[in-house]
Structures are given as structure tokens and as C-alpha cells.
Design a protein around this motif. Structure first.
Motif, PDB file in Angstrom:
ATOM      1  N   ASN A 231       0.811  -1.027   0.107  1.00  0.00           N
ATOM      2  CA  ASN A 231       0.063   0.258  -0.028  1.00  0.00           C
ATOM      3  C   ASN A 231       0.907   1.310  -0.207  1.00  0.00           C
ATOM      4  O   ASN A 231       1.938   1.230   0.739  1.00  0.00           O
ATOM      5  N   ASN A 232       0.474   2.208  -0.869  1.00  0.00           N
ATOM      6  CA  ASN A 232       1.357   3.444  -1.092  1.00  0.00           C
ATOM      7  C   ASN A 232       0.933   4.404   0.090  1.00  0.00           C
ATOM      8  O   ASN A 232       1.676   5.220   0.612  1.00  0.00           O
ATOM      9  N   SER A 233      -0.257   4.347   0.691  1.00  0.00           N
ATOM     10  CA  SER A 233      -0.757   5.059   2.036  1.00  0.00           C
ATOM     11  C   SER A 233      -1.455   4.088   3.065  1.00  0.00           C
ATOM     12  O   SER A 233      -2.314   3.471   2.418  1.00  0.00           O
ATOM     13  N   LEU A 234      -1.099   4.147   4.224  1.00  0.00           N
ATOM     14  CA  LEU A 234      -1.495   3.167   5.149  1.00  0.00           C
ATOM     15  C   LEU A 234      -2.006   4.189   6.336  1.00  0.00           C
ATOM     16  O   LEU A 234      -1.751   5.404   6.718  1.00  0.00           O
ATOM     17  N   VAL A 235      -3.223   3.525   6.853  1.00  0.00           N
ATOM     18  CA  VAL A 235      -4.058   4.289   7.916  1.00  0.00           C
ATOM     19  C   VAL A 235      -4.153   3.274   8.986  1.00  0.00           C
ATOM     20  O   VAL A 235      -4.504   2.182   8.890  1.00  0.00           O
ATOM     21  N   VAL A 236      -3.484   3.707  10.106  1.00  0.00           N
ATOM     22  CA  VAL A 236      -3.453   2.764  11.289  1.00  0.00           C
ATOM     23  C   VAL A 236      -3.987   3.445  12.378  1.00  0.00           C
ATOM     24  O   VAL A 236      -3.891   4.934  12.750  1.00  0.00           O
TER      25      VAL A 236
ATOM     26  N   ASN B  75       1.916  -4.011  11.216  1.00  0.00           N
ATOM     27  CA  ASN B  75       2.921  -4.621  10.498  1.00  0.00           C
ATOM     28  C   ASN B  75       2.990  -3.812   9.197  1.00  0.00           C
ATOM     29  O   ASN B  75       1.861  -3.785   8.510  1.00  0.00           O
ATOM     30  N   MET B  76       4.308  -3.640   8.594  1.00  0.00           N
ATOM     31  CA  MET B  76       4.362  -3.228   7.189  1.00  0.00           C
ATOM     32  C   MET B  76       5.317  -4.241   6.455  1.00  0.00           C
ATOM     33  O   MET B  76       6.390  -4.654   7.085  1.00  0.00           O
TER      34      MET B  76
ATOM     35  N   PRO C  30       2.904   3.265  16.381  1.00  0.00           N
ATOM     36  CA  PRO C  30       2.968   4.399  16.010  1.00  0.00           C
ATOM     37  C   PRO C  30       2.348   5.401  16.827  1.00  0.00           C
ATOM     38  O   PRO C  30       1.389   4.875  17.447  1.00  0.00           O
ATOM     39  N   GLN C  31       2.879   6.589  16.988  1.00  0.00           N
ATOM     40  CA  GLN C  31       2.165   7.731  17.794  1.00  0.00           C
ATOM     41  C   GLN C  31       1.756   9.104  16.826  1.00  0.00           C
ATOM     42  O   GLN C  31       1.388   9.998  17.678  1.00  0.00           O
ATOM     43  N   GLY C  32       2.190   9.014  15.554  1.00  0.00           N
ATOM     44  CA  GLY C  32       1.827  10.143  15.032  1.00  0.00           C
ATOM     45  C   GLY C  32       2.139   9.828  13.427  1.00  0.00           C
ATOM     46  O   GLY C  32       2.515   8.729  13.039  1.00  0.00           O
ATOM     47  N   ASN C  33       1.720  10.840  12.604  1.00  0.00           N
ATOM     48  CA  ASN C  33       2.029  10.609  11.175  1.00  0.00           C
ATOM     49  C   ASN C  33       3.502  10.709  10.748  1.00  0.00           C
ATOM     50  O   ASN C  33       4.352  11.541  11.254  1.00  0.00           O
ATOM     51  N   GLY C  34       3.652  10.476   9.527  1.00  0.00           N
ATOM     52  CA  GLY C  34       5.080  10.253   8.875  1.00  0.00           C
ATOM     53  C   GLY C  34       5.241   9.448   7.819  1.00  0.00           C
ATOM     54  O   GLY C  34       4.150   9.067   7.077  1.00  0.00           O
ATOM     55  N   SER C  35       6.309   8.874   7.581  1.00  0.00           N
ATOM     56  CA  SER C  35       6.784   8.131   6.431  1.00  0.00           C
ATOM     57  C   SER C  35       7.641   7.080   6.920  1.00  0.00           C
ATOM     58  O   SER C  35       8.312   7.042   7.651  1.00  0.00           O
ATOM     59  N   LEU C  36       7.375   5.950   6.037  1.00  0.00           N
ATOM     60  CA  LEU C  36       8.099   4.707   6.323  1.00  0.00           C
ATOM     61  C   LEU C  36       8.905   4.313   4.956  1.00  0.00           C
ATOM     62  O   LEU C  36       8.315   4.304   3.893  1.00  0.00           O
TER      63      LEU C  36
ATOM     64  N   VAL D 138       6.355   4.874   1.881  1.00  0.00           N
ATOM     65  CA  VAL D 138       5.020   5.142   1.870  1.00  0.00           C
ATOM     66  C   VAL D 138       4.608   5.967   3.092  1.00  0.00           C
ATOM     67  O   VAL D 138       5.330   6.350   3.935  1.00  0.00           O
ATOM     68  N   ASN D 139       3.529   6.607   2.992  1.00  0.00           N
ATOM     69  CA  ASN D 139       2.995   7.670   3.982  1.00  0.00           C
ATOM     70  C   ASN D 139       2.025   6.764   4.945  1.00  0.00           C
ATOM     71  O   ASN D 139       1.492   6.076   4.713  1.00  0.00           O
ATOM     72  N   LEU D 140       2.516   7.226   6.374  1.00  0.00           N
ATOM     73  CA  LEU D 140       1.624   6.488   7.490  1.00  0.00           C
ATOM     74  C   LEU D 140       0.741   7.764   7.824  1.00  0.00           C
ATOM     75  O   LEU D 140       1.309   8.623   8.428  1.00  0.00           O
ATOM     76  N   THR D 141      -0.595   7.350   7.910  1.00  0.00           N
ATOM     77  CA  THR D 141      -1.543   8.200   8.818  1.00  0.00           C
ATOM     78  C   THR D 141      -2.047   7.585  10.069  1.00  0.00           C
ATOM     79  O   THR D 141      -2.363   6.218   9.970  1.00  0.00           O
ATOM     80  N   VAL D 142      -1.750   8.338  11.038  1.00  0.00           N
ATOM     81  CA  VAL D 142      -2.374   7.909  12.548  1.00  0.00           C
ATOM     82  C   VAL D 142      -3.539   8.392  13.108  1.00  0.00           C
ATOM     83  O   VAL D 142      -3.707   9.427  12.992  1.00  0.00           O
ATOM     84  N   LEU D 143      -4.649   7.427  13.238  1.00  0.00           N
ATOM     85  CA  LEU D 143      -5.854   8.059  13.623  1.00  0.00           C
ATOM     86  C   LEU D 143      -5.526   8.027  15.191  1.00  0.00           C
ATOM     87  O   LEU D 143      -5.249   7.147  15.787  1.00  0.00           O
ATOM     88  N   PRO D 144      -6.664   9.113  15.612  1.00  0.00           N
ATOM     89  CA  PRO D 144      -6.284   9.507  17.105  1.00  0.00           C
ATOM     90  C   PRO D 144      -6.913   8.002  17.831  1.00  0.00           C
ATOM     91  O   PRO D 144      -7.712   7.476  17.514  1.00  0.00           O
TER      92      PRO D 144
END
Length: 374
Positions: A134-139, A146-147, A193-199, A216-222
Motif C-alpha cells: 500500500n502506498n498510503s496506510l491508515v492505522v 505490521n508493514m 506509531p504515535q503520529g503521522n509520517g513516512s516509512l 509510503v505515507n503513514l496516517t495515524v488515527l487518534p
């Protein structure tokens, strides 16, 4: 093909020409091992002393390049030569252009009429594809995830690593060959993860000057817990203990209230049963009194002129002394029928006369008893 035969024939002629002369030269330093990528360029050097007549380069026991003091003999455009002088020594360089995977193998530098030779090994590497599904992940925040990074079509297998551009509580990874494809490898990254960023997944090999990578970009939901931090550690210990005690007391209070409610229900039920029994008793008493009254009406009337048999004192005797009483004739009330009109005195007298009347005259002046039979 014609050029190849011509090059081979020229080499044989040179060898035959130089066979009569004795070797007064030698290889001082042979080529060194090299590792290149497919499509790249490979260079090998061979240093010889003065007096040489012919230098031959072979790949996997096949002569691909020959060099004379005047000019090189080129039979394949992918194999070229360069030469340098270093003091009294001569350096011959073979260059392989557009290296193919089949070019991997043994490289040998040899001199005509000499037993010495120098050899090296050419390693050819293949750079495959590096992908993350996945190019963009939401966790979710503060939840382990796991990535996966896939390296497909690499020879040899690259070394995979991760560059983490997000704040994490914990992270670790490992890489293993893909059991279904020997030219592929898989790297799995586990992080919290504890915040947004990239891997970024990075693949490196010995002959690869610039490592291959994919990001890939990682988006972290509160987290549902808010900004409290790690689950289970959002409150201090004293607060957790206080909550535990509060819940225990609340549970005890609920149990006590349930017991009181049950007791009140039982008491109310017993009171209702007692009131019902009292009503039954009252009804029974009323019925009994009514029956007794009816029995008395059927059996006779009480003579209220009766006096007690108890002896009286002298004062009482004198006060009550009187001439002998006349016979007492009590009158009994008549029973009137609802269907008959009221009759006069004559009828009342005849009714009284029809009943038996007995009068007792006591000798003693103390008392008189009259009994009327009904």
C-alpha cells in the motif's frame, strides 16, 4: 562471424611468429575481482613487464580480446582495451560494456609463451523491484501494526532495512527469503506509531552504489483513549487504586439496597396477609354476633327487673323495704306483620291473654322473680 575468424587467425599467426623467441617478460600483477550490475561497466587491469609481445583476455575460457604492442585486436564491441605505462611496466585494461548476467564468471589475463597468468572473478548483480503493498496506510494510534516490503527479482538477494520517519513507541523488523521465489525477499516491520509520517524500505547490495528504496505515507488515527497515552498506563497508580475501592464500595451499596428492598417487599406482603386475616376474623365475628342475636330472639327476652341474689346490708334493707309488691305483669312487644295494619288496645290485650303467664310470689320480701314464657 567473419571478423571472429579473422581475429582468431591473426592471433595464431602472432603466436607462431613469436614462438621462436624465448620469454623475457612476465605478469607482475593480474586482474582483481569485480562486482557490477546488469547493464553496467566492468574494468580489469593486467600489469606486465617490458618485452611482452601479446596479451590475451579471456572470459570463461574464451578469448574475447587480444592486445599487441601496436594495437588491440577487437572481436566484440562490448569488449574494448585501454593501455597505460607505469615506469618500465605496461598496464593493459579490458573494459566490458553493457554487462549481461551471462557475463558472470572467470576473467583471465595471459601472455604468449608464458606459464604465468592472472585471473579474477566477475560477479553480475540484478536489481529487481522493491515494493510495499500500500502506498498510503491508515492505522490507529498506539496500536501495533505490521508493514511488509517485497524485493522481487534480485540477484543476489539484497539486504533490506527500514527508515522510520514517524514517532513510535516500539519498532523492530526482520528479513527472510521468500520460500516461493528464490530471487525474492520479504522484510516485515512491526511498530507502534504515535503520529503521522513516512516509512522507507531500503535495499542495498555490494555493487549497488545508490541503494534502492520505496517510501509510503503513514496516517495515524487518534486513539479512543485520547491523549492519555498508553492503554493501562493513562492514570497513576493511586488513581487506579481509588477507582477500584470506589467500585467495590458501590457494589456493596447496591447489594445492601437490594437486601433492604427484598425485606420491604416481604414485610409488605406479610402486612397485607395480616390485614386480610383480620378482615376475615371481623367478618366471622360479625356473623357470629348476628347468629347469637337471632338465637336470643328465638329463645326469649331478658327480664330487666331481675335483681341480684347477693345479700344486702341493713341500711339497704331498710331503704328498700316496702309493702309486698303486686304481681308484675310485663308486656311483651307485639310482632307486626308488614301486611297487617296497626290494631288497637283490644287486640293487644287479647294477644297478651293468649300467652301463658306465670307469676311467683316469694315469701320473703327480698325479691320477686317473674318468668314469662314466650
Amino acid at each position: 562471424m567473419e571478423g571472429c575468424w579473422r581475429g582468431t587467425l591473426a592471433t595464431l599467426v602472432i603466436l607462431a611468429t613469436l614462438a621462436a623467441s624465448g620469454p623475457s617478460y612476465q605478469i607482475i600483477e593480474g586482474p582483481k575481482n569485480a562486482t557490477v550490475l546488469v547493464g553496467g561497466e566492468a574494468r580489469f587491469n593486467c600489469t606486465v613487464s617490458q618485452g611482452w609481445k601479446l596479451i590475451m583476455w579471456s572470459l570463461n575460457n574464451t578469448v574475447v580480446l587480444s592486445v599487441t604492442p601496436k594495437e588491440p585486436i577487437i572481436t566484440n564491441d562490448r569488449f574494448t582495451s585501454a593501455s597505460y605505462n607505469e615506469g618500465d611496466d605496461f598496464i593493459s585494461e579490458m573494459i566490458i560494456h553493457d554487462v549481461q548476467f551471462r557475463d558472470a564468471g572467470r576473467i583471465k589475463c595471459s601472455l604468449q609463451s608464458s606459464d604465468r597468468e592472472g585471473s579474477a572473478f566477475l560477479s553480475v548483480q540484478v536489481v529487481g523491484k522493491l515494493t510495499i503493498p500500500n502506498n498510503s496506510l491508515v492505522v490507529p494510534e498506539d496500536e501495533p501494526c505490521n508493514m511488509t516490503c517485497h524485493a522481487v527479482g534480485w540477484t543476489p538477494l539484497p539486504a533490506l532495512s527500514w527508515e522510520i520517519g514517524v514517532p513510535v513507541r516500539h519498532s523492530s523488523y526482520y528479513s527472510v527469503p521468500d520460500p516461493d521465489n528464490l530471487q525474492s525477499a520479504v522484510s516485515i516491520l512491526t511498530l507502534t506509531p504515535q503520529g503521522n509520517g513516512s516509512l522507507t524500505c531500503v535495499a542495498t547490495m555490494k555493487g549497488l552504489q545508490d541503494p534502492e528504496s520505496v517510501t509510503v505515507n503513514l496516517t495515524v488515527l487518534p486513539s479512543p483513549l485520547g491523549d492519555g497515552g498508553e492503554p493501562g498506563a493513562s492514570l497513576p497508580t493511586w488513581a487506579i487504586v481509588l477507582l477500584a475501592v470506589s467500585f467495590s464500595l458501590l457494589l456493596i451499596l447496591i447489594i445492601v439496597l437490594i437486601i433492604i428492598f427484598c425485606c420491604c417487599c416481604v414485610s409488605g406482603r406479610e402486612k397485607k396477609e395480616s390485614d386480610y386475616q383480620n378482615e376475615i376474623r371481623k367478618s366471622a365475628n360479625v356473623k357470629t354476633g348476628k347468629e347469637t342475636f337471632e338465637t336470643k330472639l328465638k329463645s326469649g327476652n331478658e327480664n330487666y327487673g331481675y335483681s341480684s341474689d347477693e345479700p344486702k346490708t341493713t341500711g339497704e334493707w331498710r331503704a328498700t323495704a316496702s309493702p309486698p309488691p303486686k304481681p308484675y305483669e310485663p308486656s311483651v312487644p307485639e310482632r307486626h306483620s308488614s301486611g297487617q295494619p296497626h290494631q288497637g288496645p283490644d287486640h293487644r290485650q287479647s294477644s297478651s291473654a293468649s300467652r301463658p303467664h306465670v307469676t311467683f310470689y316469694m315469701a320473703s320480701p327480698k325479691k320477686v322473680r317473674t318468668v314469662t314464657l314466650v
